[in-house]
Design a protein around this motif. Structure first.
Motif, PDB file in Angstrom:
ATOM      1  N   LYS A   1       0.816  -1.215   0.000  1.00  0.00           N
ATOM      2  CA  LYS A   1       0.000   0.000   0.000  1.00  0.00           C
ATOM      3  C   LYS A   1       0.846   1.260   0.000  1.00  0.00           C
ATOM      4  O   LYS A   1       0.429   2.301  -0.498  1.00  0.00           O
ATOM      5  CB  LYS A   1      -0.945  -0.002   1.206  1.00  0.00           C
ATOM      6  N   ASP A   2       2.036   1.171   0.591  1.00  0.00           N
ATOM      7  CA  ASP A   2       2.917   2.338   0.662  1.00  0.00           C
ATOM      8  C   ASP A   2       4.358   1.906   0.364  1.00  0.00           C
ATOM      9  O   ASP A   2       5.134   1.629   1.272  1.00  0.00           O
ATOM     10  CB  ASP A   2       2.840   2.990   2.041  1.00  0.00           C
ATOM     11  N   PRO A   3       4.727   1.827  -0.921  1.00  0.00           N
ATOM     12  CA  PRO A   3       6.070   1.354  -1.299  1.00  0.00           C
ATOM     13  C   PRO A   3       7.200   2.261  -0.840  1.00  0.00           C
ATOM     14  O   PRO A   3       8.365   1.879  -0.909  1.00  0.00           O
ATOM     15  CB  PRO A   3       5.995   1.291  -2.829  1.00  0.00           C
ATOM     16  N   TYR A   4       6.872   3.467  -0.388  1.00  0.00           N
ATOM     17  CA  TYR A   4       7.915   4.380   0.088  1.00  0.00           C
ATOM     18  C   TYR A   4       8.352   4.082   1.518  1.00  0.00           C
ATOM     19  O   TYR A   4       9.293   4.703   2.022  1.00  0.00           O
ATOM     20  CB  TYR A   4       7.437   5.832  -0.037  1.00  0.00           C
ATOM     21  N   LEU A   5       7.679   3.160   2.174  1.00  0.00           N
ATOM     22  CA  LEU A   5       8.131   2.709   3.487  1.00  0.00           C
ATOM     23  C   LEU A   5       9.289   1.726   3.273  1.00  0.00           C
ATOM     24  O   LEU A   5       9.134   0.510   3.352  1.00  0.00           O
ATOM     25  CB  LEU A   5       6.981   2.037   4.251  1.00  0.00           C
ATOM     26  N   THR A   6      10.453   2.287   2.967  1.00  0.00           N
ATOM     27  CA  THR A   6      11.590   1.452   2.562  1.00  0.00           C
ATOM     28  C   THR A   6      12.085   0.522   3.655  1.00  0.00           C
ATOM     29  O   THR A   6      12.740  -0.479   3.359  1.00  0.00           O
ATOM     30  CB  THR A   6      12.764   2.337   2.102  1.00  0.00           C
ATOM     31  N   ASP A   7      11.782   0.808   4.923  1.00  0.00           N
ATOM     32  CA  ASP A   7      12.219  -0.076   5.995  1.00  0.00           C
ATOM     33  C   ASP A   7      11.576  -1.458   5.898  1.00  0.00           C
ATOM     34  O   ASP A   7      12.139  -2.433   6.387  1.00  0.00           O
ATOM     35  CB  ASP A   7      11.900   0.543   7.353  1.00  0.00           C
ATOM     36  N   ALA A   8      10.410  -1.532   5.268  1.00  0.00           N
ATOM     37  CA  ALA A   8       9.758  -2.829   5.105  1.00  0.00           C
ATOM     38  C   ALA A   8      10.528  -3.733   4.154  1.00  0.00           C
ATOM     39  O   ALA A   8      10.259  -4.937   4.085  1.00  0.00           O
ATOM     40  CB  ALA A   8       8.328  -2.628   4.605  1.00  0.00           C
ATOM     41  N   TYR A   9      11.483  -3.170   3.411  1.00  0.00           N
ATOM     42  CA  TYR A   9      12.301  -3.998   2.527  1.00  0.00           C
ATOM     43  C   TYR A   9      13.127  -5.010   3.318  1.00  0.00           C
ATOM     44  O   TYR A   9      13.499  -6.052   2.785  1.00  0.00           O
ATOM     45  CB  TYR A   9      13.240  -3.124   1.691  1.00  0.00           C
ATOM     46  N   LEU A  10      13.432  -4.710   4.562  1.00  0.00           N
ATOM     47  CA  LEU A  10      14.262  -5.632   5.339  1.00  0.00           C
ATOM     48  C   LEU A  10      13.555  -6.963   5.602  1.00  0.00           C
ATOM     49  O   LEU A  10      14.082  -8.011   5.200  1.00  0.00           O
ATOM     50  CB  LEU A  10      14.713  -4.983   6.649  1.00  0.00           C
ATOM     51  N   PRO A  11      12.400  -6.996   6.298  1.00  0.00           N
ATOM     52  CA  PRO A  11      11.774  -8.302   6.535  1.00  0.00           C
ATOM     53  C   PRO A  11      11.384  -9.017   5.251  1.00  0.00           C
ATOM     54  O   PRO A  11      11.486 -10.241   5.166  1.00  0.00           O
ATOM     55  CB  PRO A  11      10.553  -7.966   7.397  1.00  0.00           C
ATOM     56  N   ILE A  12      10.953  -8.256   4.233  1.00  0.00           N
ATOM     57  CA  ILE A  12      10.601  -8.894   2.958  1.00  0.00           C
ATOM     58  C   ILE A  12      11.857  -9.478   2.315  1.00  0.00           C
ATOM     59  O   ILE A  12      11.850 -10.604   1.799  1.00  0.00           O
ATOM     60  CB  ILE A  12       9.906  -7.885   2.027  1.00  0.00           C
ATOM     61  N   GLY A  13      12.940  -8.729   2.360  1.00  0.00           N
ATOM     62  CA  GLY A  13      14.199  -9.220   1.797  1.00  0.00           C
ATOM     63  C   GLY A  13      14.702 -10.456   2.513  1.00  0.00           C
ATOM     64  O   GLY A  13      15.217 -11.386   1.883  1.00  0.00           O
ATOM     65  N   ILE A  14      14.553 -10.493   3.840  1.00  0.00           N
ATOM     66  CA  ILE A  14      14.977 -11.665   4.611  1.00  0.00           C
ATOM     67  C   ILE A  14      14.221 -12.904   4.163  1.00  0.00           C
ATOM     68  O   ILE A  14      14.810 -13.965   3.918  1.00  0.00           O
ATOM     69  CB  ILE A  14      14.751 -11.433   6.119  1.00  0.00           C
ATOM     70  N   VAL A  15      12.905 -12.778   4.064  1.00  0.00           N
ATOM     71  CA  VAL A  15      12.086 -13.932   3.693  1.00  0.00           C
ATOM     72  C   VAL A  15      12.397 -14.372   2.267  1.00  0.00           C
ATOM     73  O   VAL A  15      12.495 -15.563   1.972  1.00  0.00           O
ATOM     74  CB  VAL A  15      10.589 -13.615   3.868  1.00  0.00           C
ATOM     75  N   GLU A  16      12.572 -13.416   1.359  1.00  0.00           N
ATOM     76  CA  GLU A  16      12.900 -13.781  -0.024  1.00  0.00           C
ATOM     77  C   GLU A  16      14.262 -14.474  -0.095  1.00  0.00           C
ATOM     78  O   GLU A  16      14.442 -15.435  -0.843  1.00  0.00           O
ATOM     79  CB  GLU A  16      12.875 -12.541  -0.917  1.00  0.00           C
TER      80      GLU A  16
END
Length: 369
Positions: free
Chosen positions: A146-161
């Motif tokens: 919903k808000d791709p500018y929340l770049t901090d969420a890249y961390l948990p998503i990146g970990i899982v990927e």
């Protein structure tokens, strides 16, 4: 690595501009610098002064958890963690109900719910662990969509990927079914974004990437760069100092490594009892690796044996490296049977590290030295 994924980054989301940011940042910095009592004091006050700050509640739980982990029994740690976590889950549920369009509250709601997996993991309840971790992660994922500018969420998503990318076909298929790219390369790319572009998630991102570059997808220069940054920012964080020294050893900076190892020897006595036990094993590994590279195999073997004897950490990367180096020394001594036993102990850990691949290689072709 697998435990880091379930313990979804505590300080990994941007707070934006909120009343109380300065206090929470101060509490977070104290947390990362192993000043747990100071951190708890700051964050307890911040919770009262700024009850609607997005990150203060989960930061408070994290500070208590790490302090108690260093000083209490594991049963007491889990009991207190469960109680504190239940309290803040209710807080975030209330904040999300009050502000349903605020994505930051949903991020922290997901984080808090995902942290319950940490308790279940310690109790070896595997299916509930995965369910709890997924429930928290799914909230985070929807928020980022919903808000791709929340770049901090890249961390948990990146970990899982990243984790999905090095897992079996079923795990990869499951990740892709939920819109994730089951790729180690993509996972690292996202974590690097969080490490370099986030004012809050950079610490956790750098720490996880440092581990990956040191043990799994080896990148010695980047591992050194990240571990050095963390060790300089948080000089009292013993774990960050350990990984910095490991990078120095990996890159052959043995003179500097010895100086830092001597500092770690002195700092060890300042740690709490459980941390002291944990890091004594790590420190023995580092000295063992140092003397191995110096060609002093007798000294190296003594430290490696001590590391293996004392090891009790959940993350077993240093343990695997110890078995590997032990096998390599035994090969140099022409003790092939002993070397094979050590290599098989390394392989049995099945922890995705480079040490596993090297142990398999030396099973087929003895290390020559």
């Amino acid at each position: 690595m697998k435990y880091s994924i379930l313990f979804i980054s505590i300080f990994s989301f941007i707070f934006g501009q909120h009343p109380g940011d300065k206090a929470v940042r101060s509490g977070a910095d104290a947390f990362y610098n192993y000043e747990y009592e100071k951190s708890i004091k700051i964050l307890t006050k911040a919770r009262k002064d700024y009850p609607e700050h997005p990150g203060v509640h989960v930061a408070w739980v994290a500070a208590h958890w790490r302090y108690e982990e260093a000083n209490l029994t594991i049963e007491e740690v889990y009991t207190n963690f469960d109680r504190n976590l239940s309290e803040i889950v209710n807080v975030y549920n209330s904040l999300v109900a009050k502000y349903p369009d605020n994505q930051e509250y949903k991020l922290y709601q997901g984080t808090a719910k995902g942290l319950n997996a940490r308790i279940l993991l310690g109790q070896k309840k595997w299916v509930p662990t995965l369910i709890s971790a997924y429930q928290g992660f799914r909230i985070i994922q929807k928020t980022q969509e919903k808000d791709p500018y929340l770049t901090d969420a890249y961390l948990p998503i990146g970990i899982v990927e990243y984790y999905a990318g090095m897992s079996n076909v079923l795990v990869k298929a499951g990740a892709e079914m939920f819109g994730l790219n089951a790729s180690k390369v993509e996972g690292i790319r996202k974590m690097e974004i969080a490490a370099t572009k986030s004012p809050w998630a950079w610490t956790e991102s750098m720490s996880i990437l440092s581990f990956i570059y040191q043990f799994i997808d080896i990148n010695k220069s980047r591992g050194l760069e990240l571990s050095k940054l963390l060790s300089e920012k948080y000089p009292n964080n013993y774990d960050y100092q350990v990984h910095y020294v490991f990078s120095l050893i990996q890159t052959g900076a043995l003179k500097q490594a010895k100086m830092e190892l001597n500092k770690l020897n002195h700092k060890l006595i300042e740690l709490g009892p459980r941390h002291r036990k944990l890091y004594t094993a790590y420190l023995n590994y580092l000295w063992g690796h140092y003397f191995f590279l110096k060609g002093e195999d007798e000294k190296a073997m003594g430290f490696l044996e001590k590391c293996i004897e004392l090891y009790h950490a959940e993350l077993d990367a240093f343990l695997g490296n110890s078995h590997l180096l032990q096998g390599m020394i035994l090969d140099k001594r022409k003790d092939r049977m002993g070397a094979v036993i050590s290599y098989n102990k390394c392989i049995k850990l099945d922890n995705h590290t480079q040490a596993i691949l090297m142990a398999k290689q030396y099973l087929n072709e003895p290390f020559q030295g």
